[in-house]
Motif scaffolding. Structure first.
Motif, PDB file in Angstrom:
ATOM      1  N   PRO A  27      65.441 171.209  52.780  1.00 56.34           N
ATOM      2  CA  PRO A  27      65.556 172.555  52.199  1.00 56.34           C
ATOM      3  C   PRO A  27      66.318 172.485  50.884  1.00 56.34           C
ATOM      4  CG  PRO A  27      67.057 172.310  54.039  1.00 56.34           C
ATOM      5  CD  PRO A  27      66.225 171.060  53.979  1.00 56.34           C
ATOM      6  N   GLY A  28      65.857 173.245  49.946  1.00 54.96           N
ATOM      7  CA  GLY A  28      66.511 173.293  48.638  1.00 54.96           C
ATOM      8  C   GLY A  28      67.517 174.421  48.590  1.00 54.96           C
ATOM      9  N   PRO A  29      68.175 174.549  47.470  1.00 53.65           N
ATOM     10  CA  PRO A  29      69.136 175.655  47.337  1.00 53.65           C
ATOM     11  C   PRO A  29      68.414 176.997  47.344  1.00 53.65           C
ATOM     12  CG  PRO A  29      68.865 174.518  45.229  1.00 53.65           C
ATOM     13  CD  PRO A  29      68.097 173.736  46.260  1.00 53.65           C
ATOM     14  N   ALA A  30      69.099 177.974  47.857  1.00 53.63           N
ATOM     15  CA  ALA A  30      68.511 179.317  47.905  1.00 53.63           C
ATOM     16  C   ALA A  30      68.320 179.826  46.475  1.00 53.63           C
ATOM     17  CB  ALA A  30      69.424 180.262  48.665  1.00 53.63           C
ATOM     18  N   PRO A  31      67.234 180.532  46.243  1.00 58.11           N
ATOM     19  CA  PRO A  31      67.015 181.042  44.885  1.00 58.11           C
ATOM     20  C   PRO A  31      68.074 182.076  44.515  1.00 58.11           C
ATOM     21  CG  PRO A  31      65.396 181.949  46.398  1.00 58.11           C
ATOM     22  CD  PRO A  31      66.175 180.918  47.157  1.00 58.11           C
ATOM     23  N   ALA A  32      68.433 182.089  43.256  1.00 57.86           N
ATOM     24  CA  ALA A  32      69.431 183.052  42.768  1.00 57.86           C
ATOM     25  C   ALA A  32      68.851 184.461  42.855  1.00 57.86           C
ATOM     26  CB  ALA A  32      69.808 182.729  41.333  1.00 57.86           C
TER      27      ALA A  32
END
Length: 144
Positions: free
Chosen positions: A7-12
């Motif tokens: 999982p990547g970072p949550a979108p801003a």
């Protein structure tokens, strides 16, 4: 592990979503605050027998905590009696009320611009607030 990869970072959040969240939170806070103010307007905390939450620290120890008198202070301010409000809790009135007003205004202004602002104190800020609260609590319990 997920078949789609890590999982990547949550979108801003977008500016529009920050504005909506700010307006929603401000509306809820305004509604709850208004309901509390209407109730407190008609409930004099200076009179015994009122349906108000007692301070658990004062109940358990018999000592005044740093915010004891805050409800009476709010009542007196709503009724225009600044001298009585100062008598109820001088430090909360002179330091706490302006600090909270500034923080709320800062948060609201940034949120309406679509920006998120980090709330909270640094370690030094926490130490200052706790130090002031401790000195105030000791002083008001010693003086009476």
């Amino acid at each position: 592990m997920s078949p789609y990869g890590p999982p990547g970072p949550a979108p801003a959040p977008t500016a529009a979503s920050v504005r909506r969240r700010t307006l929603r939170r401000a509306g809820i806070a305004l509604g709850v605050g208004a309901a509390g103010a209407v109730y407190l307007w008609h409930t004099d905390p200076h009179q015994s027998g009122q349906l108000l939450l007692p301070c658990p620290f004062h109940w358990a120890t018999g000592l005044l905590c740093p915010v004891c008198g805050g409800t009476r202070m709010a009542y007196d301010l709503m009724h225009g009696d600044v001298v009585a409000a100062f008598h109820d809790n001088a430090v909360l009135l002179t330091l706490g009320v302006p600090a909270v007003a500034w923080l709320v205004a800062r948060q609201l202004a940034a949120g309406l611009r679509g920006r998120s602002v980090r709330t909270g104190l640094t370690a030094r800020g926490n130490a200052v607030v706790l130090g002031i609260a401790a000195v105030w609590m000791v002083a008001r319990n010693l003086v009476g």
